[in-house]
Design a protein around this motif. Structure first.
Motif, PDB file in Angstrom:
ATOM      1  N   MET A 226      26.740  34.721 114.687  1.00 51.73           N
ATOM      2  CA  MET A 226      27.496  35.769 113.968  1.00 51.73           C
ATOM      3  C   MET A 226      26.637  37.017 113.832  1.00 51.73           C
ATOM      4  SD  MET A 226      29.061  35.588 110.090  1.00 51.73           S
ATOM      5  CE  MET A 226      29.496  37.076 109.205  1.00 51.73           C
ATOM      6  N   ASP A 227      27.143  38.156 114.302  1.00 48.77           N
ATOM      7  CA  ASP A 227      26.413  39.404 114.188  1.00 48.77           C
ATOM      8  C   ASP A 227      26.534  39.965 112.775  1.00 48.77           C
ATOM      9  OD1 ASP A 227      25.765  40.697 117.193  1.00 48.77           O
ATOM     10  OD2 ASP A 227      27.265  39.098 117.142  1.00 48.77           O
ATOM     11  N   GLU A 228      25.615  40.824 112.444  1.00 43.87           N
ATOM     12  CA  GLU A 228      25.609  41.422 111.104  1.00 43.87           C
ATOM     13  C   GLU A 228      26.873  42.240 110.872  1.00 43.87           C
ATOM     14  OE1 GLU A 228      22.888  44.603 108.548  1.00 43.87           O
ATOM     15  OE2 GLU A 228      22.275  43.935 110.539  1.00 43.87           O
ATOM     16  N   VAL A 229      27.473  42.093 109.698  1.00 41.82           N
ATOM     17  CA  VAL A 229      28.675  42.853 109.364  1.00 41.82           C
ATOM     18  C   VAL A 229      28.306  44.309 109.147  1.00 41.82           C
ATOM     19  CG1 VAL A 229      30.517  43.158 107.690  1.00 41.82           C
ATOM     20  CG2 VAL A 229      29.807  40.848 108.358  1.00 41.82           C
ATOM     21  N   ARG A 230      29.077  45.208 109.711  1.00 45.94           N
ATOM     22  CA  ARG A 230      28.847  46.638 109.568  1.00 45.94           C
ATOM     23  C   ARG A 230      29.903  47.225 108.642  1.00 45.94           C
ATOM     24  NH1 ARG A 230      28.699  44.447 114.281  1.00 45.94           N
ATOM     25  NH2 ARG A 230      26.802  44.517 115.554  1.00 45.94           N
ATOM     26  N   SER A 231      29.544  48.228 107.897  1.00 45.95           N
ATOM     27  CA  SER A 231      30.488  48.825 106.945  1.00 45.95           C
ATOM     28  C   SER A 231      31.681  49.443 107.643  1.00 45.95           C
ATOM     29  CB  SER A 231      29.767  49.892 106.097  1.00 45.95           C
ATOM     30  OG  SER A 231      29.233  50.902 106.936  1.00 45.95           O
ATOM     31  N   SER A 232      31.522  49.770 108.934  1.00 47.22           N
ATOM     32  CA  SER A 232      32.618  50.377 109.692  1.00 47.22           C
ATOM     33  C   SER A 232      33.540  49.343 110.329  1.00 47.22           C
ATOM     34  CB  SER A 232      32.050  51.286 110.788  1.00 47.22           C
ATOM     35  OG  SER A 232      31.237  50.536 111.678  1.00 47.22           O
ATOM     36  N   ASP A 233      33.225  48.051 110.208  1.00 47.86           N
ATOM     37  CA  ASP A 233      34.042  47.027 110.843  1.00 47.86           C
ATOM     38  C   ASP A 233      35.413  46.950 110.187  1.00 47.86           C
ATOM     39  OD1 ASP A 233      32.109  46.434 112.641  1.00 47.86           O
ATOM     40  OD2 ASP A 233      31.528  44.508 111.765  1.00 47.86           O
ATOM     41  N   VAL A 234      36.440  47.009 111.003  1.00 48.24           N
ATOM     42  CA  VAL A 234      37.819  46.950 110.507  1.00 48.24           C
ATOM     43  C   VAL A 234      38.217  45.510 110.189  1.00 48.24           C
ATOM     44  CG1 VAL A 234      40.232  47.390 111.140  1.00 48.24           C
ATOM     45  CG2 VAL A 234      38.458  49.064 111.701  1.00 48.24           C
ATOM     46  N   VAL A 235      37.675  44.554 110.932  1.00 47.93           N
ATOM     47  CA  VAL A 235      37.924  43.124 110.700  1.00 47.93           C
ATOM     48  C   VAL A 235      36.581  42.418 110.572  1.00 47.93           C
ATOM     49  CG1 VAL A 235      38.922  40.999 111.630  1.00 47.93           C
ATOM     50  CG2 VAL A 235      40.108  43.173 111.957  1.00 47.93           C
ATOM     51  N   VAL A 236      36.462  41.564 109.554  1.00 45.26           N
ATOM     52  CA  VAL A 236      35.221  40.825 109.327  1.00 45.26           C
ATOM     53  C   VAL A 236      35.536  39.346 109.140  1.00 45.26           C
ATOM     54  CG1 VAL A 236      34.104  42.827 108.276  1.00 45.26           C
ATOM     55  CG2 VAL A 236      35.312  41.188 106.821  1.00 45.26           C
ATOM     56  N   GLN A 237      34.501  38.533 109.223  1.00 46.49           N
ATOM     57  CA  GLN A 237      34.659  37.102 108.977  1.00 46.49           C
ATOM     58  C   GLN A 237      34.455  36.783 107.504  1.00 46.49           C
ATOM     59  OE1 GLN A 237      32.780  34.435 112.137  1.00 46.49           O
ATOM     60  NE2 GLN A 237      31.571  36.301 112.332  1.00 46.49           N
ATOM     61  N   ARG A 238      35.331  35.956 106.996  1.00 44.29           N
ATOM     62  CA  ARG A 238      35.168  35.373 105.664  1.00 44.29           C
ATOM     63  C   ARG A 238      35.444  33.876 105.755  1.00 44.29           C
ATOM     64  NH1 ARG A 238      37.724  39.134 100.803  1.00 44.29           N
ATOM     65  NH2 ARG A 238      36.135  40.794 100.862  1.00 44.29           N
ATOM     66  N   PRO A 239      35.051  33.098 104.753  1.00 51.72           N
ATOM     67  CA  PRO A 239      35.316  31.654 104.810  1.00 51.72           C
ATOM     68  C   PRO A 239      36.799  31.322 104.980  1.00 51.72           C
ATOM     69  CG  PRO A 239      33.734  32.127 103.085  1.00 51.72           C
ATOM     70  CD  PRO A 239      34.224  33.455 103.579  1.00 51.72           C
ATOM     71  N   GLU A 240      37.688  32.199 104.482  1.00 46.61           N
ATOM     72  CA  GLU A 240      39.128  31.944 104.593  1.00 46.61           C
ATOM     73  C   GLU A 240      39.677  32.285 105.966  1.00 46.61           C
ATOM     74  OE1 GLU A 240      37.993  33.135 100.416  1.00 46.61           O
ATOM     75  OE2 GLU A 240      37.683  33.965 102.424  1.00 46.61           O
ATOM     76  N   GLY A 241      38.987  33.171 106.695  1.00 48.45           N
ATOM     77  CA  GLY A 241      39.496  33.608 107.981  1.00 48.45           C
ATOM     78  C   GLY A 241      39.094  35.038 108.290  1.00 48.45           C
ATOM     79  N   LEU A 242      39.750  35.631 109.280  1.00 49.23           N
ATOM     80  CA  LEU A 242      39.477  37.010 109.666  1.00 49.23           C
ATOM     81  C   LEU A 242      40.146  37.953 108.659  1.00 49.23           C
ATOM     82  CD1 LEU A 242      39.980  36.787 113.540  1.00 49.23           C
ATOM     83  CD2 LEU A 242      37.924  36.352 112.170  1.00 49.23           C
ATOM     84  N   TYR A 243      39.363  38.889 108.130  1.00 54.85           N
ATOM     85  CA  TYR A 243      39.816  39.713 106.996  1.00 54.85           C
ATOM     86  C   TYR A 243      39.699  41.191 107.329  1.00 54.85           C
ATOM     87  CZ  TYR A 243      39.869  41.709 102.248  1.00 54.85           C
ATOM     88  OH  TYR A 243      40.152  42.433 101.109  1.00 54.85           O
ATOM     89  N   CYS A 244      40.732  41.945 106.924  1.00 54.52           N
ATOM     90  CA  CYS A 244      40.714  43.402 107.044  1.00 54.52           C
ATOM     91  C   CYS A 244      40.490  43.997 105.658  1.00 54.52           C
ATOM     92  CB  CYS A 244      42.028  43.916 107.627  1.00 54.52           C
ATOM     93  SG  CYS A 244      42.165  45.729 107.629  1.00 54.52           S
ATOM     94  N   PRO A 245      39.278  44.470 105.335  1.00 60.94           N
ATOM     95  CA  PRO A 245      39.016  45.019 103.997  1.00 60.94           C
ATOM     96  C   PRO A 245      39.881  46.233 103.663  1.00 60.94           C
ATOM     97  CG  PRO A 245      36.963  44.545 105.160  1.00 60.94           C
ATOM     98  CD  PRO A 245      38.061  44.420 106.163  1.00 60.94           C
TER      99      PRO A 245
ATOM    100  N   TRP B 200      42.710  30.260 107.847  1.00 62.13           N
ATOM    101  CA  TRP B 200      42.762  28.800 107.836  1.00 62.13           C
ATOM    102  C   TRP B 200      42.627  28.226 106.441  1.00 62.13           C
ATOM    103  CZ3 TRP B 200      39.782  31.614 111.312  1.00 62.13           C
ATOM    104  CH2 TRP B 200      38.489  31.938 110.904  1.00 62.13           C
ATOM    105  N   ARG B 201      42.406  29.073 105.433  1.00 60.25           N
ATOM    106  CA  ARG B 201      42.447  28.640 104.034  1.00 60.25           C
ATOM    107  C   ARG B 201      43.436  29.536 103.288  1.00 60.25           C
ATOM    108  NH1 ARG B 201      36.964  28.134 105.410  1.00 60.25           N
ATOM    109  NH2 ARG B 201      36.199  25.994 105.291  1.00 60.25           N
ATOM    110  N   PRO B 202      44.027  29.054 102.178  1.00 63.35           N
ATOM    111  CA  PRO B 202      45.048  29.832 101.475  1.00 63.35           C
ATOM    112  C   PRO B 202      44.547  31.197 101.019  1.00 63.35           C
ATOM    113  CG  PRO B 202      45.089  27.555 100.742  1.00 63.35           C
ATOM    114  CD  PRO B 202      43.866  27.694 101.600  1.00 63.35           C
ATOM    115  N   VAL B 203      45.355  32.216 101.259  1.00 66.16           N
ATOM    116  CA  VAL B 203      45.021  33.591 100.875  1.00 66.16           C
ATOM    117  C   VAL B 203      46.271  34.252 100.309  1.00 66.16           C
ATOM    118  CG1 VAL B 203      43.242  33.765 102.659  1.00 66.16           C
ATOM    119  CG2 VAL B 203      45.577  34.547 103.146  1.00 66.16           C
ATOM    120  N   PRO B 204      46.122  35.378  99.578  1.00 66.40           N
ATOM    121  CA  PRO B 204      47.296  36.058  99.018  1.00 66.40           C
ATOM    122  C   PRO B 204      48.208  36.664 100.075  1.00 66.40           C
ATOM    123  CG  PRO B 204      45.305  36.658  97.819  1.00 66.40           C
ATOM    124  CD  PRO B 204      44.857  35.930  99.039  1.00 66.40           C
TER     125      PRO B 204
END
Length: 351
Positions: free
Chosen positions: A1-20, A29-33
């Motif tokens: 896993m590469d370092e997360v950049r502040s400019s990344d539109v999609v990042v990895q989280r334990p729940e799945g791929l996330y768009c901040p 793959w885990r429950p999310v809102p």
């Protein structure tokens, strides 16, 4: 896993791929809102989320698989503003209702492609190339050995096998995934050869396809066939989980086959002692993956599942900025296909 950049539109989280920027997840793959769903295969669409967003074409298959969910649907290319992100869904050509997720923020345009294929399929909208800065791709068949023959050629092979069996009074049992593959085969074969009957897991998806406007030939559940003589001429579409189970005994003498991209591998059919193997996949082959990546115009590519190291290395050799995301995609398909290729050893989910 590469370092997360502040400019990344999609990042990895334990729940799945996330768009901040938009505060949503893609195929978590885990429950999310809030979950944006690329398609209704079980490794991408799971129960337990608060709100679901998907393509309009996916609504009936999603509800057939997930039940009474809180679902919002959009048309192809319709743009929604989710907080600080503009989101649109575009066809991926994988199965009915499959989508690529285009996300535009001040940091650029990203596309999460989900699963996709580039060849035509009468049961779903064709893939639509979407230009972007960053393309997130699968790599299920990301090896040069995987090169598909035209689907019409494969369907002709299935017809010939089915007709030969019907002429000798044997059922033709074709193992294929209940969602997507079964409907594609039914739409592509010649129904004049004999009746098409299906496993109970297939018919609810057939119904969802029909109500979505997809033309399918007449099919009947195996359990509803009263004249058992029909089986002698029938094409039986069944999920891999039926292989080697008592359910198969009702057909008497039969020939069995498996429709899967994995049939490209030498020895796969022989290991399972299948009579036939048909190389038919709803995923892009090696040239198809290359084409989709090229058509995206992306200079940065992130690989999610499949032959990840091979694809990342190849992309870097092409001069692209390539890396990988760790995901939980692909599990359902891999388990089911492994069961058919290795022989009966318990139940499995799909193809």
């Amino acid at each position: 896993m590469d370092e997360v950049r502040s400019s990344d539109v999609v990042v990895q989280r334990p729940e799945g791929l996330y768009c901040p920027a938009g505060d949503f997840y893609i195929d978590p793959w885990r429950p999310v809102p809030r979950a944006v769903i690329t398609h209704a295969h079980a490794d991408h669409a799971r129960v337990g989320h608060g709100d679901y967003l998907a393509l309009h074409d996916a609504q009936h298959v999603l509800r057939a698989r997930l039940g009474d969910i809180r679902l919002q649907t959009v048309r192809h290319g319709e743009v929604l503003t989710l907080k600080d992100a503009r989101v649109a869904l575009h066809p991926a050509g994988h199965v009915l209702g499959s989508a690529q997720v285009r996300i535009e923020t001040r940091a650029g345009v990203w596309v999460v492609s989900g699963d996709y294929k580039v060849e035509p399929d009468p049961t779903c909208a064709p893939i639509e190339p979407v230009r972007c800065d960053v393309f997130i791709t699968e790599s299920t068949f990301g090896l040069p050995i995987y090169r598909w023959r035209p689907a019409d050629e494969i369907m002709a092979g299935i017809n010939a096998w089915w007709a030969e069996n019907a002429a000798t009074g044997r059922a033709s049992v074709l193992f294929c995934y209940a969602f997507g593959k079964a409907q594609r085969i039914a739409a592509g074969v010649d129904p004049s050869i004999g009746p098409i009957v299906v496993h109970g897991a297939v018919e609810p998806l057939n119904a969802a396809y029909r109500v979505s406007g997809v033309a399918l030939p007449p099919m009947q559940r195996v359990s509803e066939v009263t004249d058992k003589a029909q089986f002698k001429r029938a094409l039986v579409l069944a999920p891999p989980s039926a292989a080697g189970t008592p359910w198969m005994k009702r057909f008497g003498e039969y020939s069995d086959a498996f429709a899967s991209g994995w049939m490209q591998l030498r020895g796969a059919r022989r290991r399972r002692a299948l009579d036939r193997g048909f190389v038919l996949s709803d995923h892009a082959d090696w040239p198809g993956l290359q084409q989709a990546i090229r058509d995206s115009g992306a200079q940065r590519v992130i690989v999610t599942h499949g032959y990840v190291p091979v694809m990342v290395r190849w992309l870097r050799e092409q001069g692209l900025w390539a890396e990988a995301f760790e995901t939980e995609f692909g599990d359902e398909q891999a388990e089911a296909e492994a069961q058919v290729l290795a022989g009966p050893a318990g139940s499995a989910g799909g193809d």
